[in-house]
Scaffold this motif. Structure first.
Motif, PDB file in Angstrom:
ATOM      1  N   PHE A 155      -0.310  -1.472  -9.908  1.00 30.95           N
ATOM      2  CA  PHE A 155      -1.480  -0.856  -9.295  1.00 30.95           C
ATOM      3  C   PHE A 155      -2.687  -1.783  -9.442  1.00 30.95           C
TER       4      PHE A 155
ATOM      5  N   GLN B   6      -9.589   2.344   1.265  1.00 27.17           N
ATOM      6  CA  GLN B   6      -9.551   2.988   2.563  1.00 27.17           C
ATOM      7  C   GLN B   6      -9.741   1.915   3.615  1.00 27.17           C
TER       8      GLN B   6
ATOM      9  N   SER C 177      -7.053   7.863   5.250  1.00 26.15           N
ATOM     10  CA  SER C 177      -6.743   8.387   3.921  1.00 26.15           C
ATOM     11  C   SER C 177      -6.855   7.275   2.881  1.00 26.15           C
ATOM     12  N   VAL C 178      -7.164   7.670   1.667  1.00 20.46           N
ATOM     13  CA  VAL C 178      -7.181   6.721   0.555  1.00 20.46           C
ATOM     14  C   VAL C 178      -5.740   6.355   0.227  1.00 20.46           C
ATOM     15  N   VAL C 179      -5.491   5.070   0.031  1.00 24.35           N
ATOM     16  CA  VAL C 179      -4.172   4.581  -0.375  1.00 24.35           C
ATOM     17  C   VAL C 179      -4.341   3.768  -1.650  1.00 24.35           C
ATOM     18  N   HIS C 180      -3.238   3.565  -2.323  1.00 26.13           N
ATOM     19  CA  HIS C 180      -3.244   2.717  -3.516  1.00 26.13           C
ATOM     20  C   HIS C 180      -2.700   1.350  -3.146  1.00 26.13           C
TER      21      HIS C 180
ATOM     22  N   TYR D  93      -1.030  -2.094  -4.497  1.00 28.35           N
ATOM     23  CA  TYR D  93      -0.228  -2.688  -5.564  1.00 28.35           C
ATOM     24  C   TYR D  93      -0.116  -4.177  -5.274  1.00 28.35           C
TER      25      TYR D  93
ATOM     26  N   ARG E   4      -5.884  -1.179  -7.094  1.00 28.65           N
ATOM     27  CA  ARG E   4      -7.052  -0.341  -6.828  1.00 28.65           C
ATOM     28  C   ARG E   4      -6.755   0.620  -5.683  1.00 28.65           C
ATOM     29  N   SER E   5      -7.636   1.581  -5.525  1.00 29.13           N
ATOM     30  CA  SER E   5      -7.577   2.486  -4.374  1.00 29.13           C
ATOM     31  C   SER E   5      -8.426   1.886  -3.267  1.00 29.13           C
TER      32      SER E   5
ATOM     33  N   SER F  98       0.758   5.781  -0.338  1.00 32.68           N
ATOM     34  CA  SER F  98       0.055   7.048  -0.526  1.00 32.68           C
ATOM     35  C   SER F  98       0.136   7.433  -1.995  1.00 32.68           C
ATOM     36  N   PRO F  99      -0.962   7.898  -2.578  1.00 39.19           N
ATOM     37  CA  PRO F  99      -0.967   8.235  -4.010  1.00 39.19           C
ATOM     38  C   PRO F  99       0.113   9.229  -4.417  1.00 39.19           C
TER      39      PRO F  99
ATOM     40  N   ILE G  27       0.860  -1.175   0.000  1.00 40.92           N
ATOM     41  CA  ILE G  27       0.000   0.000   0.000  1.00 40.92           C
ATOM     42  C   ILE G  27       0.896   1.224   0.000  1.00 40.92           C
TER      43      ILE G  27
END
Length: 183
Positions: free
Chosen positions: A163, A168, A174-177, A179, A165-166, A146-147, A144
């Motif tokens: 990648f 939470q 916070s929204v994270v990405h 991988y 998906r995004s 931070s964008p 994971i």
């Protein structure tokens, strides 16, 4: 690449789990509390990973006991201290984390700024990927990020993670990405 030694090879107090040409990755111990206090309060750590609320050596000791040390017992892996192979200088952490909300182990890393841009993170993380596949038999690896953390995203892509998906982890997080990589 890995050298699992079961507590025989000791550098700085913890059992060395992995070695690379320039690095030794060893289990964290409570003796690493001062280093963790410094790392967890580094501006870039707080910005991109988060404020862990660790403000004292006692907090750092608790963080280690409840985090990495508990993970070694529960999962057989965790975050490892990354040190220079030649001199034992503590540079950062890198390893595997089991997170609620993720089906797969998550590769994580953080280094003090003076050790950035020297290839240490990719060397340590590459060793952890091989360890996850060859020694632990994990089928996949997650990460994971931070964008806005372009440095870490670049490293994850270099390691073969893509990648997914995004997400939470909670309504106030916070929204994270996310991988992922098959091993």
């Amino acid at each position: 690449m890995s050298d699992a030694v079961g507590g025989v090879d000791i550098v700085g107090g913890g059992a060395v789990v992995l070695r690379t040409p320039r690095l030794a990755l060893r289990r964290l111990t409570v003796a690493d509390a001062a280093f963790m206090l410094m790392l967890l309060n580094d501006r870039s750590f707080v910005q991109f990973i988060g404020d862990r609320g660790v403000r004292s050596l006692a907090d750092a000791d608790r963080y280690l006991r409840n985090g990495a040390l508990a993970s070694y017992t529960t999962h057989g892996f965790g975050l490892y201290l990354v040190a220079g192979a030649a001199d034992g200088t503590s540079m950062g952490i890198c390893g595997l984390i089991r997170r609620d909300g993720l089906d797969d182990a998550d590769i994580g890393f953080a280094f003090l700024p003076e050790f950035w841009s020297q290839g240490y993170a990719v060397e340590a993380a590459g060793a952890v990927v091989v360890h996850a596949r060859d020694d632990l038999g994990l089928p996949r690896l997650a990460a994971i990020c931070s964008p806005g953390n372009s440095r870490s995203i670049h490293l994850l892509v270099k390691l073969g993670l893509r990648f997914s998906r995004s997400l939470q982890f909670s309504a106030d997080a916070s929204v994270v990405h996310l991988y992922m990589r098959d091993l």
